[in-house]
Scaffold this motif. Sequence first.
Motif, PDB file in Angstrom:
ATOM      1  N   THR A   1      40.882  48.289  37.915  1.00 50.08           N
ATOM      2  CA  THR A   1      40.390  49.369  38.774  1.00 50.08           C
ATOM      3  C   THR A   1      41.168  50.655  38.540  1.00 50.08           C
ATOM      4  O   THR A   1      40.584  51.735  38.393  1.00 50.08           O
ATOM      5  N   LYS A   2      42.492  50.559  38.464  1.00 53.28           N
ATOM      6  CA  LYS A   2      43.315  51.751  38.231  1.00 53.28           C
ATOM      7  C   LYS A   2      43.048  52.348  36.855  1.00 53.28           C
ATOM      8  O   LYS A   2      43.005  53.564  36.699  1.00 53.28           O
ATOM      9  N   THR A   3      42.848  51.512  35.861  1.00 60.09           N
ATOM     10  CA  THR A   3      42.628  51.996  34.497  1.00 60.09           C
ATOM     11  C   THR A   3      41.294  52.722  34.363  1.00 60.09           C
ATOM     12  O   THR A   3      41.227  53.793  33.756  1.00 60.09           O
ATOM     13  N   ILE A   4      40.223  52.165  34.929  1.00 60.05           N
ATOM     14  CA  ILE A   4      38.908  52.789  34.754  1.00 60.05           C
ATOM     15  C   ILE A   4      38.589  53.801  35.857  1.00 60.05           C
ATOM     16  O   ILE A   4      37.651  54.576  35.712  1.00 60.05           O
ATOM     17  N   GLY A   5      39.350  53.776  36.951  1.00 62.08           N
ATOM     18  CA  GLY A   5      39.183  54.788  37.992  1.00 62.08           C
ATOM     19  C   GLY A   5      38.275  54.409  39.146  1.00 62.08           C
ATOM     20  O   GLY A   5      38.099  55.195  40.076  1.00 62.08           O
ATOM     21  N   PHE A   6      37.713  53.214  39.124  1.00 65.15           N
ATOM     22  CA  PHE A   6      36.864  52.752  40.228  1.00 65.15           C
ATOM     23  C   PHE A   6      36.769  51.233  40.168  1.00 65.15           C
ATOM     24  O   PHE A   6      36.981  50.632  39.115  1.00 65.15           O
ATOM     25  N   SER A   7      36.440  50.629  41.306  1.00 64.90           N
ATOM     26  CA  SER A   7      36.345  49.167  41.352  1.00 64.90           C
ATOM     27  C   SER A   7      34.959  48.713  40.921  1.00 64.90           C
ATOM     28  O   SER A   7      33.952  49.292  41.321  1.00 64.90           O
ATOM     29  N   ILE A   8      34.924  47.674  40.122  1.00 70.01           N
ATOM     30  CA  ILE A   8      33.656  47.092  39.682  1.00 70.01           C
ATOM     31  C   ILE A   8      33.443  45.698  40.269  1.00 70.01           C
ATOM     32  O   ILE A   8      32.390  45.098  40.073  1.00 70.01           O
ATOM     33  N   TRP A   9      34.430  45.169  40.983  1.00 69.23           N
ATOM     34  CA  TRP A   9      34.441  43.756  41.340  1.00 69.23           C
ATOM     35  C   TRP A   9      33.790  43.456  42.675  1.00 69.23           C
ATOM     36  O   TRP A   9      33.900  44.225  43.613  1.00 69.23           O
ATOM     37  N   GLN A  10      33.174  42.286  42.750  1.00 67.07           N
ATOM     38  CA  GLN A  10      32.760  41.795  44.057  1.00 67.07           C
ATOM     39  C   GLN A  10      34.009  41.249  44.742  1.00 67.07           C
ATOM     40  O   GLN A  10      35.026  41.006  44.097  1.00 67.07           O
ATOM     41  N   LYS A  11      33.938  41.078  46.050  1.00 62.78           N
ATOM     42  CA  LYS A  11      35.089  40.543  46.767  1.00 62.78           C
ATOM     43  C   LYS A  11      35.305  39.095  46.355  1.00 62.78           C
ATOM     44  O   LYS A  11      34.371  38.378  46.041  1.00 62.78           O
ATOM     45  N   SER A  12      36.540  38.708  46.364  1.00 58.56           N
ATOM     46  CA  SER A  12      36.973  37.344  46.093  1.00 58.56           C
ATOM     47  C   SER A  12      36.660  36.908  44.657  1.00 58.56           C
ATOM     48  O   SER A  12      36.448  37.740  43.774  1.00 58.56           O
ATOM     49  N   TYR A  13      36.642  35.613  44.449  1.00 61.76           N
ATOM     50  CA  TYR A  13      36.401  35.003  43.146  1.00 61.76           C
ATOM     51  C   TYR A  13      36.198  33.518  43.392  1.00 61.76           C
ATOM     52  O   TYR A  13      36.451  33.012  44.486  1.00 61.76           O
ATOM     53  N   HIS A  14      35.758  32.812  42.377  1.00 58.91           N
ATOM     54  CA  HIS A  14      35.579  31.358  42.487  1.00 58.91           C
ATOM     55  C   HIS A  14      36.699  30.684  41.713  1.00 58.91           C
ATOM     56  O   HIS A  14      37.059  31.127  40.625  1.00 58.91           O
ATOM     57  N   ASP A  15      37.258  29.625  42.277  1.00 59.15           N
ATOM     58  CA  ASP A  15      38.257  28.857  41.544  1.00 59.15           C
ATOM     59  C   ASP A  15      37.924  27.381  41.588  1.00 59.15           C
ATOM     60  O   ASP A  15      37.220  26.914  42.481  1.00 59.15           O
ATOM     61  N   HIS A  16      38.419  26.682  40.600  1.00 61.08           N
ATOM     62  CA  HIS A  16      38.301  25.229  40.528  1.00 61.08           C
ATOM     63  C   HIS A  16      39.636  24.720  40.005  1.00 61.08           C
ATOM     64  O   HIS A  16      40.107  25.177  38.958  1.00 61.08           O
ATOM     65  N   ILE A  17      40.249  23.833  40.741  1.00 56.29           N
ATOM     66  CA  ILE A  17      41.509  23.236  40.310  1.00 56.29           C
ATOM     67  C   ILE A  17      41.153  22.139  39.307  1.00 56.29           C
ATOM     68  O   ILE A  17      40.428  21.201  39.631  1.00 56.29           O
ATOM     69  N   ILE A  18      41.638  22.272  38.084  1.00 56.17           N
ATOM     70  CA  ILE A  18      41.323  21.305  37.035  1.00 56.17           C
ATOM     71  C   ILE A  18      42.210  20.081  37.249  1.00 56.17           C
ATOM     72  O   ILE A  18      43.427  20.188  37.276  1.00 56.17           O
ATOM     73  N   ARG A  19      41.566  18.931  37.397  1.00 55.39           N
ATOM     74  CA  ARG A  19      42.281  17.732  37.832  1.00 55.39           C
ATOM     75  C   ARG A  19      42.700  16.782  36.716  1.00 55.39           C
ATOM     76  O   ARG A  19      43.587  15.969  36.896  1.00 55.39           O
ATOM     77  N   ASN A  20      42.025  16.836  35.559  1.00 57.39           N
ATOM     78  CA  ASN A  20      42.371  15.899  34.492  1.00 57.39           C
ATOM     79  C   ASN A  20      41.896  16.442  33.140  1.00 57.39           C
ATOM     80  O   ASN A  20      41.244  17.488  33.076  1.00 57.39           O
ATOM     81  N   GLY A  21      42.203  15.729  32.084  1.00 56.54           N
ATOM     82  CA  GLY A  21      41.864  16.166  30.743  1.00 56.54           C
ATOM     83  C   GLY A  21      40.368  16.296  30.509  1.00 56.54           C
ATOM     84  O   GLY A  21      39.917  17.247  29.864  1.00 56.54           O
ATOM     85  N   ALA A  22      39.580  15.361  31.026  1.00 52.79           N
ATOM     86  CA  ALA A  22      38.127  15.427  30.841  1.00 52.79           C
ATOM     87  C   ALA A  22      37.557  16.674  31.508  1.00 52.79           C
ATOM     88  O   ALA A  22      36.692  17.364  30.944  1.00 52.79           O
TER      89      ALA A  22
END
Length: 170
Positions: A122-143
């Motif tokens: 945001t600071k680099t381009i001068g305005f925010s492009i993002w929606q609020k928050s984000y999605h995460d998934h905790i990766i639990r194993n190798g598969a």
Amino acid sequence: MELRQRKKMRLQGYDYGRAGYYFITICVAERAELLGRVVEECRGAHCAPAYVTLSDVGRTVEHVILQIPEYHKGVCVDKYVIMPNHIHMILTLAEDGGRTMCAPTHRPAIPQIVHGMKEAITKTIGFSIWQKSYHDHIIRNGADYWRIWEYIGNNPAKWREDCYYKDGAI
């Protein structure tokens, strides 16, 4: 008038500063295709793998993603893809928290890393492009890890099937 309650996005009670692997998806507001475009090139029966050609904003996003390990010791960006209107990343928080010979350093948590990344862009381009928050998934194993690794790698080729794809978008 009662305000609508925002859905809790993080796993309640989980320490997002804990060592491990995390799959992160961050979207552009309104799914605007500001980061680049997917290119599919076919000549006769031969088609090259689809790829994303980045816009100036997309190149800024990539630059900031690649700097994450420099700003956050003990954090690694294992894999990422920048799509026209979202990004996917696998972030690894190291077991030792980035300890040095002198003193332990504080391991950042996923929310601080994502916030810092969004803020730097945001600071680099001068305005925010993002929606609020984000999605995460905790990766639990190798598969789980390899399934997500493949998903990220194949994302450009499956762009038209992607839930973030908007038919007719520029």
